[in-house]
Design a protein around this motif. Structure first.
Motif, mmCIF file in Angstrom:
data_model
loop_
_atom_site.group_PDB
_atom_site.id
_atom_site.type_symbol
_atom_site.label_atom_id
_atom_site.label_comp_id
_atom_site.label_asym_id
_atom_site.label_seq_id
_atom_site.Cartn_x
_atom_site.Cartn_y
_atom_site.Cartn_z
ATOM 1 N N ARG A 226 0.845 -1.182 0.000
ATOM 2 C CA ARG A 226 0.000 0.000 0.000
ATOM 3 C C ARG A 226 0.888 1.242 0.000
ATOM 4 N NH1 ARG A 226 -4.944 0.176 4.185
ATOM 5 N NH2 ARG A 226 -5.103 -1.914 3.295
ATOM 6 N N GLU A 227 0.528 2.233 -0.807
ATOM 7 C CA GLU A 227 1.324 3.447 -0.898
ATOM 8 C C GLU A 227 0.459 4.684 -0.762
ATOM 9 O OE1 GLU A 227 3.177 3.932 -4.711
ATOM 10 O OE2 GLU A 227 1.302 3.732 -5.804
ATOM 11 N N GLY A 228 1.053 5.724 -0.202
ATOM 12 C CA GLY A 228 0.351 6.982 -0.076
ATOM 13 C C GLY A 228 0.250 7.687 -1.405
ATOM 14 N N VAL A 229 -0.910 8.247 -1.687
ATOM 15 C CA VAL A 229 -1.149 8.918 -2.965
ATOM 16 C C VAL A 229 -1.245 10.428 -2.772
ATOM 17 C CG1 VAL A 229 -2.772 9.173 -4.877
ATOM 18 C CG2 VAL A 229 -2.341 6.903 -3.889
ATOM 19 N N ALA A 230 -2.094 10.849 -1.856
ATOM 20 C CA ALA A 230 -2.298 12.278 -1.626
ATOM 21 C C ALA A 230 -2.872 12.468 -0.239
ATOM 22 C CB ALA A 230 -3.224 12.871 -2.670
ATOM 23 N N SER A 231 -2.567 13.609 0.354
ATOM 24 C CA SER A 231 -3.071 13.881 1.690
ATOM 25 C C SER A 231 -3.414 15.347 1.832
ATOM 26 C CB SER A 231 -2.044 13.487 2.754
ATOM 27 O OG SER A 231 -0.907 14.317 2.659
ATOM 28 N N MET A 232 -4.249 15.622 2.819
ATOM 29 C CA MET A 232 -4.597 17.008 3.127
ATOM 30 C C MET A 232 -4.274 17.251 4.591
ATOM 31 S SD MET A 232 -5.644 19.812 1.902
ATOM 32 C CE MET A 232 -6.651 19.588 0.442
ATOM 33 N N SER B 206 4.340 10.202 -8.348
ATOM 34 C CA SER B 206 3.720 9.520 -9.490
ATOM 35 C C SER B 206 2.384 10.126 -9.905
ATOM 36 C CB SER B 206 3.520 8.037 -9.168
ATOM 37 O OG SER B 206 2.696 7.894 -8.017
ATOM 38 N N VAL B 207 1.793 10.949 -9.032
ATOM 39 C CA VAL B 207 0.472 11.516 -9.361
ATOM 40 C C VAL B 207 0.485 13.032 -9.438
ATOM 41 C CG1 VAL B 207 -0.617 9.535 -8.259
ATOM 42 C CG2 VAL B 207 -0.390 11.680 -6.987
ATOM 43 N N LYS B 208 1.604 13.655 -9.142
ATOM 44 C CA LYS B 208 1.677 15.117 -9.186
ATOM 45 C C LYS B 208 1.319 15.634 -10.566
ATOM 46 C CE LYS B 208 5.060 16.046 -5.531
ATOM 47 N NZ LYS B 208 6.456 16.434 -5.222
ATOM 48 N N GLY B 209 0.483 16.663 -10.574
ATOM 49 C CA GLY B 209 0.058 17.253 -11.828
ATOM 50 C C GLY B 209 -1.141 16.566 -12.449
ATOM 51 N N ARG B 210 -1.499 15.397 -11.930
ATOM 52 C CA ARG B 210 -2.651 14.663 -12.479
ATOM 53 C C ARG B 210 -3.785 14.534 -11.471
ATOM 54 N NH1 ARG B 210 -2.199 9.459 -13.719
ATOM 55 N NH2 ARG B 210 -0.570 9.017 -12.189
ATOM 56 N N PHE B 211 -3.444 14.376 -10.209
ATOM 57 C CA PHE B 211 -4.435 14.209 -9.146
ATOM 58 C C PHE B 211 -4.534 15.487 -8.319
ATOM 59 C CE2 PHE B 211 -4.106 9.282 -8.547
ATOM 60 C CZ PHE B 211 -4.280 9.119 -9.920
ATOM 61 N N THR B 212 -5.752 15.764 -7.855
ATOM 62 C CA THR B 212 -5.972 16.909 -6.978
ATOM 63 C C THR B 212 -6.810 16.471 -5.795
ATOM 64 O OG1 THR B 212 -5.910 18.443 -8.849
ATOM 65 C CG2 THR B 212 -6.874 19.243 -6.792
ATOM 66 N N ILE B 213 -6.324 16.764 -4.604
ATOM 67 C CA ILE B 213 -7.054 16.413 -3.385
ATOM 68 C C ILE B 213 -7.695 17.667 -2.818
ATOM 69 C CG2 ILE B 213 -5.067 16.728 -1.833
ATOM 70 C CD1 ILE B 213 -6.080 14.259 -0.283
ATOM 71 N N SER B 214 -8.882 17.505 -2.260
ATOM 72 C CA SER B 214 -9.567 18.631 -1.638
ATOM 73 C C SER B 214 -10.382 18.124 -0.457
ATOM 74 C CB SER B 214 -10.460 19.356 -2.648
ATOM 75 O OG SER B 214 -11.442 18.476 -3.161
ATOM 76 N N GLN B 215 -10.753 19.072 0.389
ATOM 77 C CA GLN B 215 -11.481 18.716 1.609
ATOM 78 C C GLN B 215 -12.489 19.805 1.914
ATOM 79 O OE1 GLN B 215 -9.027 18.506 5.200
ATOM 80 N NE2 GLN B 215 -10.050 16.613 5.786
ATOM 81 N N ASN C 255 -7.104 12.743 -12.910
ATOM 82 C CA ASN C 255 -7.123 12.998 -14.339
ATOM 83 C C ASN C 255 -5.955 12.288 -15.024
ATOM 84 O OD1 ASN C 255 -9.332 14.742 -13.978
ATOM 85 N ND2 ASN C 255 -7.989 16.513 -13.695
ATOM 86 N N SER C 256 -6.038 12.173 -16.332
ATOM 87 C CA SER C 256 -4.968 11.558 -17.131
ATOM 88 C C SER C 256 -4.557 10.212 -16.544
ATOM 89 C CB SER C 256 -3.759 12.495 -17.210
ATOM 90 O OG SER C 256 -4.118 13.717 -17.797
ATOM 91 N N LEU C 257 -5.534 9.406 -16.254
ATOM 92 C CA LEU C 257 -5.256 8.107 -15.641
ATOM 93 C C LEU C 257 -4.507 7.195 -16.606
ATOM 94 C CD1 LEU C 257 -8.638 7.682 -13.817
ATOM 95 C CD2 LEU C 257 -6.417 7.659 -12.691
#
Length: 123
Positions: free
Chosen positions: A43-49, A60-69, A81-83
């Motif tokens: 298991r790996e961390g992808v994004a956090s807030m 590996s996901v910078k520029g493609r994924f956006t996290i929000s809360q 995006n851009s999966l």
């Protein structure tokens, strides 16, 4: 007991997008994050807030994924995006009772986990 419920997984073709949503039954007081686990991999961390809305992303996901809360810090969203096929995995929402300095480094820092949602990207 805190419950995290994820939704939004599915199957898309490469270049497509998905939006994952995690809803917590209560505010946990700390960092929330998305992790993923691909078949045969850890298991790996992808994004956090973090505190005051500071996001962190895996390279590996910078520029493609956006996290929000949301303001109540109970709903965590991951816009993907851009999966590509390498993004195929089960995605988990996680929440901690404390603010983490290195939020993507270890799953052991998190107290609560969702059941996971499958994301499949075909080439």
């Amino acid at each position: 007991q805190v419950q995290l419920v994820e939704s939004g997984g599915g199957s898309v073709q490469a270049g497509g997008f998905l939006r994952l949503v995690c809803v917590s039954s209560e505010y946990t007081g700390g960092t929330m994050a998305w992790f993923r686990q691909a078949p045969g991999k850890e298991r790996e961390g992808v994004a956090s807030m973090g505190k005051i809305g500071m996001p962190a992303y895996a390279d590996s996901v910078k520029g493609r994924f956006t996290i929000s809360q949301d303001n109540a810090k109970k709903t965590l969203t991951l816009q993907m995006n851009s999966l590509n096929p390498e993004d195929t995995a089960v995605y988990y929402c996680a929440a901690s009772n404390r603010w983490l300095l290195r939020p993507l480094s270890s799953e052991d820092d998190y107290n609560y986990w969702g059941q996971g949602t499958q994301v499949t990207v075909s080439s």
